[in-house]
Write a protein that holds these residues in place. Structure first.
Motif, mmCIF file in Angstrom:
data_model
loop_
_atom_site.group_PDB
_atom_site.id
_atom_site.type_symbol
_atom_site.label_atom_id
_atom_site.label_comp_id
_atom_site.label_asym_id
_atom_site.label_seq_id
_atom_site.Cartn_x
_atom_site.Cartn_y
_atom_site.Cartn_z
ATOM 1 N N ALA A 171 -2.232 -6.022 8.224
ATOM 2 C CA ALA A 171 -2.475 -7.465 8.288
ATOM 3 C C ALA A 171 -1.957 -8.167 7.042
ATOM 4 N N LEU A 172 -2.106 -7.531 5.877
ATOM 5 C CA LEU A 172 -1.600 -8.134 4.643
ATOM 6 C C LEU A 172 -0.077 -8.248 4.688
ATOM 7 N N ALA A 173 0.577 -7.234 5.228
ATOM 8 C CA ALA A 173 2.030 -7.328 5.391
ATOM 9 C C ALA A 173 2.391 -8.451 6.346
ATOM 10 N N ALA A 174 1.625 -8.577 7.422
ATOM 11 C CA ALA A 174 1.890 -9.638 8.397
ATOM 12 C C ALA A 174 1.724 -11.020 7.783
ATOM 13 N N GLU A 175 0.890 -11.114 6.751
ATOM 14 C CA GLU A 175 0.700 -12.389 6.047
ATOM 15 C C GLU A 175 1.787 -12.648 5.019
ATOM 16 N N GLY A 176 2.709 -11.697 4.832
ATOM 17 C CA GLY A 176 3.846 -11.924 3.949
ATOM 18 C C GLY A 176 3.896 -11.088 2.702
ATOM 19 N N MET A 177 2.924 -10.200 2.504
ATOM 20 C CA MET A 177 2.947 -9.351 1.319
ATOM 21 C C MET A 177 3.844 -8.147 1.556
ATOM 22 N N ALA A 178 4.386 -7.586 0.480
ATOM 23 C CA ALA A 178 5.094 -6.314 0.549
ATOM 24 C C ALA A 178 4.070 -5.214 0.313
ATOM 25 N N VAL A 179 4.010 -4.234 1.220
ATOM 26 C CA VAL A 179 3.010 -3.181 1.153
ATOM 27 C C VAL A 179 3.708 -1.826 1.190
ATOM 28 N N VAL A 180 3.348 -0.943 0.248
ATOM 29 C CA VAL A 180 3.860 0.425 0.228
ATOM 30 C C VAL A 180 2.656 1.356 0.178
ATOM 31 N N ALA A 181 2.597 2.322 1.107
ATOM 32 C CA ALA A 181 1.482 3.262 1.146
ATOM 33 C C ALA A 181 1.993 4.687 1.151
#
Length: 201
Positions: A171-181
């Motif tokens: 969801a955070l990525a969908a809001e525009g953040m770059a996410v790496v896990a």
């Protein structure tokens, strides 16, 4: 946005990263897979300054915050207090002894964003593992980060809690953040990540 170019890192003569490249755009969720010792966690730690690279370049648009496998919350403090600590870097030492109202309000918004506003005044030691990890994500949000780095965020969680955390990161990525896990569960990576990067030992 996160851009890593030619990242190199060795420990005691053992090369862990040798010319690692990665680019993650705003709104993108990238999963890093690979065996232990392949440098996945080391790469993330280099981004946030917990390790010093031996070479290469790291560019972050804005700032990056990290969510760890070991959650590192203060169990005797409330969820709200733990999230407020995300703001410490922008507070004076004198002011940080008691979090001002504007920081507590921002921390509450971060808890709302991860679905835990109703647990704000509960001590973290009383929260489940999945709830604690969501508090850790809220703390990262309170750092006002543009990039979220998650190092094995679900490895110690039961399957239901793992799904909740992965859905939150998505969801955070969908809001525009770059996410790496960093993940060790290929099925979760295939379900939630936009792209999978496999690293070899």
């Amino acid at each position: 946005m996160l851009a890593i170019r030619g990242l190199r890192k060795s420990f005691g003569g053992r090369t862990v990263l040798d010319g690692f490249d990665l680019r993650v755009e705003d709104g993108e969720f990238v999963a890093l897979l690979g065996p232990n010792g392949s440098g996945k966690s080391t790469a993330l730690r280099c981004v946030v300054g917990l390790e010093t690279p031996d070479g290469g370049e790291i560019d972050v648009t804005g700032s990056a915050a990290m969510v760890f496998q070991k959650i590192h919350l203060v169990g005797r403090r409330t969820a709200l207090d733990n999230v407020c600590t995300g703001a410490l870097a922008r507070l004076s030492l004198r002011r940080s002894l008691l979090f001002p109202a504007e920081v507590r309000e921002e921390a509450m918004r971060c808890l709302e964003r991860v679905g835990l506003a109703d647990r704000a005044l509960e001590k973290c030691a009383r929260l489940s593992g999945g709830q604690q990890q969501r508090v850790a994500v809220a703390r990262a949000l309170c750092q006002r980060a543009n990039v979220i780095l998650a190092d094995e965020p679900v490895s110690a969680l039961d399957p239901q809690a793992a799904v909740q955390v992965m859905e939150l990161l998505g969801a955070l990525a969908a809001e525009g953040m770059a996410v790496v896990a960093v993940l060790h569960q290929p099925e979760l990576a295939r379900t939630y990540a936009h792209r999978i990067v496999e690293m070899a030992a």
